[in-house]
Write an enzyme that holds these catalytic residues in place. Structure first.
Site, short mmCIF file in Angstrom:
data_model
loop_
_atom_site.label_atom_id
_atom_site.label_comp_id
_atom_site.label_asym_id
_atom_site.label_seq_id
_atom_site.Cartn_x
_atom_site.Cartn_y
_atom_site.Cartn_z
N HIS A 23 0.81 -1.23 0.00
CA HIS A 23 0.00 0.00 0.00
C HIS A 23 0.85 1.29 0.00
O HIS A 23 0.75 2.14 0.86
CB HIS A 23 -1.13 0.00 1.03
CG HIS A 23 -0.79 -0.30 2.48
ND1 HIS A 23 0.18 0.36 3.17
CD2 HIS A 23 -1.36 -1.15 3.36
CE1 HIS A 23 0.20 -0.06 4.42
NE2 HIS A 23 -0.71 -0.99 4.55
N GLU A 79 -6.01 -7.36 8.93
CA GLU A 79 -5.61 -6.84 7.62
C GLU A 79 -5.33 -8.02 6.68
O GLU A 79 -4.84 -9.07 7.10
CB GLU A 79 -4.38 -5.91 7.74
CG GLU A 79 -4.13 -5.17 6.43
CD GLU A 79 -3.16 -4.00 6.52
OE1 GLU A 79 -2.54 -3.79 7.58
OE2 GLU A 79 -3.02 -3.29 5.50
N ASP A 81 -3.23 -9.00 4.58
CA ASP A 81 -1.96 -9.71 4.43
C ASP A 81 -1.85 -10.86 5.44
O ASP A 81 -1.05 -11.78 5.27
CB ASP A 81 -0.74 -8.77 4.53
CG ASP A 81 -0.78 -7.85 5.74
OD1 ASP A 81 -1.87 -7.51 6.21
OD2 ASP A 81 0.31 -7.46 6.20
N HIS A 144 -1.58 -2.58 14.40
CA HIS A 144 -1.63 -1.51 13.43
C HIS A 144 -3.05 -1.03 13.12
O HIS A 144 -3.24 0.07 12.60
CB HIS A 144 -0.92 -2.08 12.17
CG HIS A 144 -1.11 -1.42 10.88
ND1 HIS A 144 -1.33 -2.08 9.71
CD2 HIS A 144 -1.09 -0.11 10.57
CE1 HIS A 144 -1.42 -1.26 8.72
NE2 HIS A 144 -1.29 -0.05 9.20
N ASP A 163 1.93 -7.07 13.69
CA ASP A 163 2.75 -6.18 12.85
C ASP A 163 3.92 -5.56 13.62
O ASP A 163 4.96 -5.23 13.02
CB ASP A 163 1.89 -5.04 12.31
CG ASP A 163 1.08 -5.44 11.09
OD1 ASP A 163 1.44 -6.43 10.42
OD2 ASP A 163 0.08 -4.77 10.79
N TYR A 191 9.99 -0.03 8.40
CA TYR A 191 8.65 -0.50 8.76
C TYR A 191 8.01 0.45 9.77
O TYR A 191 6.86 0.86 9.63
CB TYR A 191 8.75 -1.93 9.34
CG TYR A 191 7.41 -2.60 9.43
CD1 TYR A 191 6.95 -3.40 8.39
CD2 TYR A 191 6.59 -2.42 10.54
CE1 TYR A 191 5.70 -4.01 8.46
CE2 TYR A 191 5.36 -3.02 10.61
CZ TYR A 191 4.92 -3.82 9.57
OH TYR A 191 3.67 -4.40 9.64
N HIS A 224 5.73 -10.28 10.24
CA HIS A 224 6.52 -10.03 9.03
C HIS A 224 8.00 -10.14 9.36
O HIS A 224 8.46 -9.57 10.36
CB HIS A 224 6.28 -8.61 8.49
CG HIS A 224 4.90 -8.35 8.01
ND1 HIS A 224 4.38 -8.93 6.88
CD2 HIS A 224 3.92 -7.53 8.49
CE1 HIS A 224 3.14 -8.49 6.70
NE2 HIS A 224 2.84 -7.65 7.66
FE1 FEO Z 1 -1.41 -4.38 9.31
FE2 FEO Z 1 0.80 -6.78 8.23
O1 FEO Z 1 -0.80 -5.86 8.36
#
Ligand code: FEO
Length: 402
Positions: A23, A79, A81, A144, A163, A191, A224
């Site tokens: 995004h 979210e 992902d 997040h 996140d 990040y 992540h």
């Molecule tokens: Fe807020 Fe990795 O999504």
């Protein structure tokens, strides 16, 4: 391959080597969507992956258990992902329960409009037992999204942090001590800068809460990138530092230029800043928006004290790259910066006023009124730019400690 990261706790996520845009954030190093499977009397899956990577997740799970044996699904964050593959995974494993936060329950309903999913909202601090392992849920609203939460495995001292503490970093390695540390911290900073800057006040509260709770942590597994096991103190310290928004002795001259006049001004201002930094450590950087991605620029903004913006006026407004960057930066709400604006113009010359207005909105401490030059700067205009640079450099030195 799946990988055991602690006793009976396995990474079963997916690696996305090819993603280059998240995004609007440039992900040159790809990313991972981390999921964790815990084998106990109850088998639990923490988070899923992006829809495109569901086969990888299922493949990893099948290396360990028959997916239908999974009892609990924990959704730390809705979210896409992390949840895009949720409908397929729910259909496959038919969990006894799906745990999420109260906001998570609403978000799941609003994303997937499920019928008969066994959703159960958990309270902040609530625990569930998997048998020999206990999971404590910690609500982390806006880190997040409103639905976000952490899962803490008490006996293993493992924090599954969604996140937070993540990085967009695809790697065949899973742990922080298996990759280059400075490269890892660079991606961790990127990040934070592009996802979390605006939530800095909440991060400060969260870090204080974790300390107050006396949570013992010997591994942080974000959703992540790499898992933290050797550099936990470093990442916690970095988050504490970034969330303070203090800014280091560093000035950025961020600009876009039409016929190189604004660039000449940028060079002269940078020279002025450099001149104040002769006897003290003050780093200065020229950042041309034509060749630097906005998300890399935001990474620099994260710990810069001065943000100096330069842009030529175009059609009574700004060049589109500067306008886009300002929109992006305003959304991320960096605070506690010194700001200044400059730029060339031909006849109307609104550019500097517009950049000042945007910085005012972000409550930057602005060095007014900024500097405008008609068409092409002459020697004395450039001398004025150098003087402006010196004022900026002096303000940075006065407001920072090194
Ligand atoms: Fe807020 Fe990795 O999504």
């Amino acid at each position: 391959k799946s990988l055991e990261i602690k006793d009976n706790i396995f990474w079963v996520g997916a690696i996305d080597w090819n993603i280059r845009d998240f995004h609007g954030y440039s992900t040159y190093k790809g990313t991972t969507y981390n999921s964790f499977l815990v084998k106990d009397e109850k088998i639990a899956l923490f988070d899923t992956v992006k829809k495109s990577h569901v086969n990888e997740l299922v493949h990893h799970i099948k290396q360990l258990v028959d997916p239908t044996e999974i009892d609990y699904l924990i959704v730390n964050h809705v979210e896409m992902d992390h949840s895009g593959s949720l409908p397929e995974i729910v259909e496959l494993i038919k969990p006894e329960k799906i745990f999420c936060s109260k906001m998570g329950l609403k978000a799941i309903q609003e994303h997937f409009h499920p019928e008969n999913w066994p959703l159960e909202a958990v309270e902040n601090g609530q625990t569930i037992s998997l048998g020999s392992k206990t999971v404590k849920f910690l609500e982390t609203r806006m880190l997040h999204w409103p639905d976000s939460m952490f899962s803490y495995l008490q006996e293993d001292k493992l924090l599954i942090s969604s996140d937070a503490f993540g990085q967009h970093y695809a790697s065949s390695e899973r742990f922080d001590d298996e990759v280059d540390f400075s490269g890892l911290m660079e991606q961790t900073a990127k990040y934070y800068a592009n996802i979390l800057t605006l939530y800095s006040p909440l991060i400060r509260k969260l870090l204080a809460k974790v300390q107050e709770m006396g949570l013992e942590i010997d591994m942080i597994a974000p959703d992540h990138g790499l898992i933290w096991r050797s550099h936990i103190k470093d990442v916690l310290h970095a988050y504490a530092d970034w969330s303070q928004n203090k800014g280091k002795r560093k000035a950025l001259v961020i600009y876009d230029t039409m016929w190189a006049s604004t660039e000449k001004m940028a060079k002269a201002i940078t020279t002025g800043i450099d001149m104040t930094g002769v006897s003290v450590k003050l780093s200065t950087k020229m950042v041309n928006l034509k060749v630097n991605h906005r998300s890399d620029v935001m990474t620099d903004v994260l710990n810069a004290k001065a943000v100096v913006l330069g842009c030529a006026t175009l059609n009574n407004g700004l060049l589109p790259r500067m306008a886009g960057f300002l929109m992006y930066m305003r959304g991320l709400k960096p605070t506690n910066k010194i700001g200044a604006a400059f730029g060339s113009f031909g006849w109307s010359g609104e550019g500097v006023k517009l950049m000042n207005a945007a910085m005012e909105e972000m409550k930057f401490d602005i060095i007014e009124p900024g500097l405008r030059v008609k068409y092409v700067p002459n020697h004395s205009d450039l001398q004025e730019c150098v003087e402006m640079g010196k004022r900026i450099g002096q303000a940075v030195i006065e407001q920072t400690q090194e």
